[in-house]
Design a protein around this motif. Structure first.
Motif, PDB file in Angstrom:
ATOM      1  N   ASN A 214      13.523  69.101 -65.943  1.00  0.00           N
ATOM      2  CA  ASN A 214      14.938  69.089 -65.747  1.00  0.00           C
ATOM      3  C   ASN A 214      15.677  70.320 -65.253  1.00  0.00           C
ATOM      4  OD1 ASN A 214      15.069  66.394 -66.683  1.00  0.00           O
ATOM      5  ND2 ASN A 214      15.696  66.914 -68.540  1.00  0.00           N
TER       6      ASN A 214
ATOM      7  N   TRP B  73      17.528  71.109 -61.508  1.00  0.00           N
ATOM      8  CA  TRP B  73      18.667  71.808 -61.625  1.00  0.00           C
ATOM      9  C   TRP B  73      18.710  72.859 -60.566  1.00  0.00           C
ATOM     10  CZ3 TRP B  73      23.569  71.747 -61.039  1.00  0.00           C
ATOM     11  CH2 TRP B  73      24.398  72.889 -61.322  1.00  0.00           C
TER      12      TRP B  73
ATOM     13  N   ASP C  98      22.870  68.312 -64.637  1.00  0.00           N
ATOM     14  CA  ASP C  98      22.104  67.407 -63.632  1.00  0.00           C
ATOM     15  C   ASP C  98      22.730  67.233 -62.255  1.00  0.00           C
ATOM     16  OD1 ASP C  98      24.277  65.951 -64.224  1.00  0.00           O
ATOM     17  OD2 ASP C  98      23.392  64.215 -64.912  1.00  0.00           O
TER      18      ASP C  98
ATOM     19  N   HIS D 101      24.747  65.964 -67.831  1.00  0.00           N
ATOM     20  CA  HIS D 101      23.723  66.762 -68.318  1.00  0.00           C
ATOM     21  C   HIS D 101      22.259  65.852 -68.511  1.00  0.00           C
ATOM     22  CE1 HIS D 101      26.811  69.393 -69.569  1.00  0.00           C
ATOM     23  NE2 HIS D 101      26.025  70.346 -69.769  1.00  0.00           N
ATOM     24  N   ALA D 102      21.401  66.460 -68.212  1.00  0.00           N
ATOM     25  CA  ALA D 102      20.000  65.759 -68.374  1.00  0.00           C
ATOM     26  C   ALA D 102      19.364  66.156 -69.813  1.00  0.00           C
ATOM     27  CB  ALA D 102      19.027  66.006 -67.008  1.00  0.00           C
TER      28      ALA D 102
END
Length: 391
Positions: free
Chosen positions: A370, A374, A353, A358-359
């Motif tokens: 997502n 990124w 992310d 992290h997503a």
């Protein structure tokens, strides 16, 4: 007359006893009470030092108020002959009894210099540190990579000193090959290493060693500690996990270790992989592909190519079903615990992310959004680097 003399003698004897008792009580109070030291010091006991020399040095450095009382206390407690060579931290207000305890019972330097050989994923480096008595914290003096740099003069000057503390620190996520490669370059250790231990079987931790310590013996200790950690956590695992043996859990833990360095994310990352296994989805994790390319021998140092993502290796989880056949690194305790107690969630995807974390996403559509974010972050960073702009 004789009766008077006897009476006076008895009186004098009683006075002497009272004075002696008072003097003894005062001496005990001086020996056991708070000392005069206002700031912490690093006190060194030289090899072969006598109690007399040590007590005088302590008095000169302000650690004890009276060298004679210190010597008497040492004799009285039976520790006069137990001095231990080394450097010791003496804290402010330490009593004579506490000082004596430090320099006779410990037998291990608690102050002075330390060499820490740190083995990480990116490099292995020798770090010389000096304890600052005022803060009770180590301050780095010099650091170097023995693989690419000559030992600095500051290190060479003290490396043979008897009171140096030696330590080997193994970071989470290093491979067994990296550990062995680094230990073979550790000039302060001895002995041959016959073979690289199985991947994942070495416990990331800090190990205190002595100069000349055997490399193979240290590896055995690392393996023993990892086996104990795995056995303990396996015994307390949650029910319903999609792996049947401790070895499979170790494989999962190594993947978690390589996917995130954020402690709070480990159980969530574990949940993603557990959910994928339970739904028959491939893990599709880049670190396993990288291991298939490098076999753990060093760092890839570049991005994965499309041909490598498609190449069939036993570790390429874009191609194979389920877990790879071996761990891909040596996981730490937190990652092993996460593999055996994943977070309860229905996440199936995650991507970086831009913050170091992290997503996470439940659906492929969410995940693609997502990923797009990124990619935009990556483009912005690339443009900034190209123009010389710093964050």
């Amino acid at each position: 007359m004789w009766r008077s003399i006897a009476s006076n003698a008895l009186t004098l004897f009683i006075v002497v006893l009272v004075l002696a008792a008072g003097l003894l009580a005062w001496g005990r109070e001086q020996f056991g009470g708070p000392g005069p030291l206002e700031q912490a010091i690093c006190f060194r006991v030289e090899r072969g030092d006598s109690l007399s020399a040590v007590s005088r040095a302590l008095e000169e450095q302000g650690a004890v108020s009276d060298a004679r009382i210190f010597r008497i206390g040492a004799d009285y407690s039976g520790k006069a002959d137990d001095l231990k060579f080394g450097s010791y931290l003496v804290l402010p207000g330490a009593s004579m009894a506490q000082v004596l305890e430090a320099i006779t019972v410990g037998g291990q330097s608690t102050c002075g210099r330390e060499v820490n050989f740190r083995i990480s994923v990116a490099r292995a480096e020798v770090v010389l540190r000096q304890l600052d008595p005022a803060t009770n914290r180590y301050v780095e003096v010099v650091a170097f990579d023995p693989a690419t740099e000559a030992a600095p003069a500051e290190y060479v000057a003290v490396a043979e000193a008897d009171d140096i503390r030696w330590r080997v620190t193994l970071a989470e996520g290093v491979t067994s090959w990296q550990v062995v490669d680094a230990l073979r370059r550790a000039e302060f250790m001895s002995g041959e290493i016959a073979e690289v231990p199985p991947e994942g079987t070495l416990a990331p931790d800090s190990y205190e060693v002595t100069r000349g310590a055997d490399r193979a013996a240290l590896l055995a200790l690392m393996a023993e500690r990892q086996a104990a950690t795995l056995a303990e956590l396996w015994a307390n695992r949650v029910e319903g996990l999609p792996y049947d043996t401790p070895e499979e859990a170790l494989i999962m833990a190594s993947i978690i270790e390589k996917e995130t360095s954020v402690p709070e994310e480990r159980r969530r990352v574990s949940a993603v992989f557990v959910n994928r296994l339970e739904q028959g989805m491939r893990l599709q994790t880049d670190p396993t592909v990288i291991y298939g390319v490098t076999r753990g021998e060093g760092v890839l140092g570049r991005g994965l190519r499309q041909s490598e993502l498609r190449r069939e290796t036993p570790w390429n989880t874009y191609v194979i079903d389920g877990l790879p056949p071996t761990p891909i690194a040596n996981p730490g305790r937190l990652s092993i615990a996460a593999a055996l107690d994943p977070e309860e969630s229905d996440y199936l995807y995650f991507v970086a992310d831009g913050t170091g974390g992290h997503a996470f996403a439940r659906t492929l559509a969410e995940h693609n959004e997502n990923v797009a974010r990124w990619r935009a972050i990556e483009r912005e960073r690339g443009e900034a680097e190209a123009s010389g702009v710093q964050d």
